[in-house]
Design a protein around this motif. Structure first.
Motif, PDB file in Angstrom:
ATOM      1  N   ALA A   1       0.864  -1.187   0.000  1.00 44.79           N
ATOM      2  CA  ALA A   1       0.000   0.000   0.000  1.00 44.79           C
ATOM      3  C   ALA A   1       0.892   1.227   0.000  1.00 44.79           C
ATOM      4  CB  ALA A   1      -0.898   0.008   1.232  1.00 44.79           C
ATOM      5  N   ILE A   2       0.404   2.306  -0.577  1.00 45.76           N
ATOM      6  CA  ILE A   2       1.111   3.584  -0.557  1.00 45.76           C
ATOM      7  C   ILE A   2       0.231   4.578   0.188  1.00 45.76           C
ATOM      8  CG2 ILE A   2       2.012   5.467  -1.969  1.00 45.76           C
ATOM      9  CD1 ILE A   2       2.411   3.404  -4.219  1.00 45.76           C
ATOM     10  N   SER A   3       0.748   5.138   1.281  1.00 47.67           N
ATOM     11  CA  SER A   3       0.047   6.204   1.992  1.00 47.67           C
ATOM     12  C   SER A   3       0.681   7.517   1.547  1.00 47.67           C
ATOM     13  CB  SER A   3       0.200   6.056   3.509  1.00 47.67           C
ATOM     14  OG  SER A   3      -0.338   4.824   3.941  1.00 47.67           O
ATOM     15  N   ILE A   4      -0.112   8.387   0.970  1.00 53.19           N
ATOM     16  CA  ILE A   4       0.402   9.659   0.449  1.00 53.19           C
ATOM     17  C   ILE A   4       0.343  10.692   1.576  1.00 53.19           C
ATOM     18  CG2 ILE A   4       0.058  11.478  -1.285  1.00 53.19           C
ATOM     19  CD1 ILE A   4      -1.370   9.263  -2.999  1.00 53.19           C
TER      20      ILE A   4
ATOM     21  N   MET B   1      -4.972  -4.128   3.623  1.00 49.42           N
ATOM     22  CA  MET B   1      -3.596  -3.635   3.746  1.00 49.42           C
ATOM     23  C   MET B   1      -3.510  -2.504   4.774  1.00 49.42           C
ATOM     24  SD  MET B   1      -1.885  -5.593   1.842  1.00 49.42           S
ATOM     25  CE  MET B   1      -0.284  -4.845   1.759  1.00 49.42           C
ATOM     26  N   PRO B   2      -2.388  -2.438   5.529  1.00 48.63           N
ATOM     27  CA  PRO B   2      -2.239  -1.378   6.526  1.00 48.63           C
ATOM     28  C   PRO B   2      -1.884  -0.036   5.877  1.00 48.63           C
ATOM     29  CG  PRO B   2      -0.254  -2.739   6.451  1.00 48.63           C
ATOM     30  CD  PRO B   2      -1.207  -3.332   5.463  1.00 48.63           C
ATOM     31  N   VAL B   3      -2.572   1.003   6.340  1.00 45.59           N
ATOM     32  CA  VAL B   3      -2.410   2.337   5.760  1.00 45.59           C
ATOM     33  C   VAL B   3      -2.263   3.340   6.916  1.00 45.59           C
ATOM     34  CG1 VAL B   3      -3.807   4.119   4.605  1.00 45.59           C
ATOM     35  CG2 VAL B   3      -3.659   1.821   3.608  1.00 45.59           C
ATOM     36  N   ILE B   4      -1.489   4.383   6.707  1.00 43.35           N
ATOM     37  CA  ILE B   4      -1.303   5.436   7.717  1.00 43.35           C
ATOM     38  C   ILE B   4      -2.576   6.294   7.793  1.00 43.35           C
ATOM     39  CG2 ILE B   4       0.088   7.500   8.286  1.00 43.35           C
ATOM     40  CD1 ILE B   4       1.763   4.943   8.435  1.00 43.35           C
ATOM     41  N   ALA B   5      -3.147   6.418   8.992  1.00 43.27           N
ATOM     42  CA  ALA B   5      -4.393   7.180   9.135  1.00 43.27           C
ATOM     43  C   ALA B   5      -4.175   8.669   8.837  1.00 43.27           C
ATOM     44  CB  ALA B   5      -4.951   6.989  10.540  1.00 43.27           C
ATOM     45  N   ASP B   6      -2.974   9.192   9.169  1.00 44.19           N
ATOM     46  CA  ASP B   6      -2.665  10.614   9.017  1.00 44.19           C
ATOM     47  C   ASP B   6      -2.109  10.933   7.616  1.00 44.19           C
ATOM     48  OD1 ASP B   6      -2.331  13.253   9.784  1.00 44.19           O
ATOM     49  OD2 ASP B   6      -0.416  12.908  10.806  1.00 44.19           O
ATOM     50  N   ALA B   7      -2.667  10.277   6.597  1.00 43.32           N
ATOM     51  CA  ALA B   7      -2.233  10.519   5.212  1.00 43.32           C
ATOM     52  C   ALA B   7      -3.391  11.154   4.460  1.00 43.32           C
ATOM     53  CB  ALA B   7      -1.836   9.198   4.554  1.00 43.32           C
TER      54      ALA B   7
END
Ligand SMILES: Cc1cc2nc3c(=O)[nH]c(=O)nc-3n(C[C@H](O)[C@H](O)[C@H](O)COP(=O)(O)O)c2cc1C
Length: 166
Positions: free
Chosen positions: A63-66, A101-107
């Motif tokens: 996953a890509i967290s922008i 998939m794990p993703v950054i919440a602050d993205a």
């Protein structure tokens, strides 16, 4: 060759994440780009020595967290200057699971990909991912690599493809 010319290339700042046998892990990366629109495909370049590389190979997905200009810059350091081999990086930040998939919440947005091909260079693997899911998370201006260097005053370690020894 004047490697300063490379500094004129534009990038964003991302967290590339995956699973390590059920535990979320990942690393900071600037090297993500969209390759095609339909079917949507994205490429990322990940150093052979980064634990994330091995975990993407094992999981077959990433996953890509922008990150945005208002994302906590701590995340960039936590994911970019430590290894998931001996650190629980996701234990330090708020995350959400999107399309398994794990993703950054602050993205400000995320993209979930399935690895469909890869290309080896002497130091990095370029993973080509078919996009399975993507969405925006919050209103923010995506952080550019230039903003990270000029405003956040951040640096890049040796494993970043853009690293230039001072
Ligand atoms: C701003 C920034 C950009 C980076 N870009 C990349 C990149 O595109 N590819 C890469 O392999 N490493 C990149 N890195 C380095 C990795 O994030 C770093 O080596 C990390 O500690 C690897 O963690 P891991 O062992 O858990 O995978 C970057 C680091 C920073 C701070």
């Amino acid at each position: 060759m004047n490697k300063n010319a490379f500094r004129q290339l534009s990038y964003g700042v991302y967290i590339v994440s995956t699973w390590d046998k059920g535990r979320a892990t990942g690393c900071t990366a600037n090297s993500a780009m969209q390759i095609t629109s339909d079917p949507a495909t994205i490429a990322v370049s990940i150093n052979h020595d980064n634990y994330t590389n091995q975990c993407i190979q094992d999981t077959g997905r990433f996953a890509i967290s922008i990150l945005g200009e208002n994302s906590n810059p701590y995340i960039i350091g936590a994911f970019g200057f430590k290894s998931g081999r001996d650190n629980d990086k996701f234990g330090e930040v708020e995350s959400v699971v999107k399309s398994f998939m794990p993703v950054i919440a602050d993205a400000c947005a995320y993209i979930v990909c399935e690895v469909i091909d890869k290309m080896e260079t002497s130091t990095h693997t370029v993973f080509l991912g078919r996009v399975l899911d993507a969405d925006t998370l919050k209103q923010d201006t995506p952080m550019t690599y230039a903003y990270y260097h000029n405003v956040v005053k951040g640096t890049s370690p040796k494993n970043a493809p853009t690293y230039i020894a001072e």
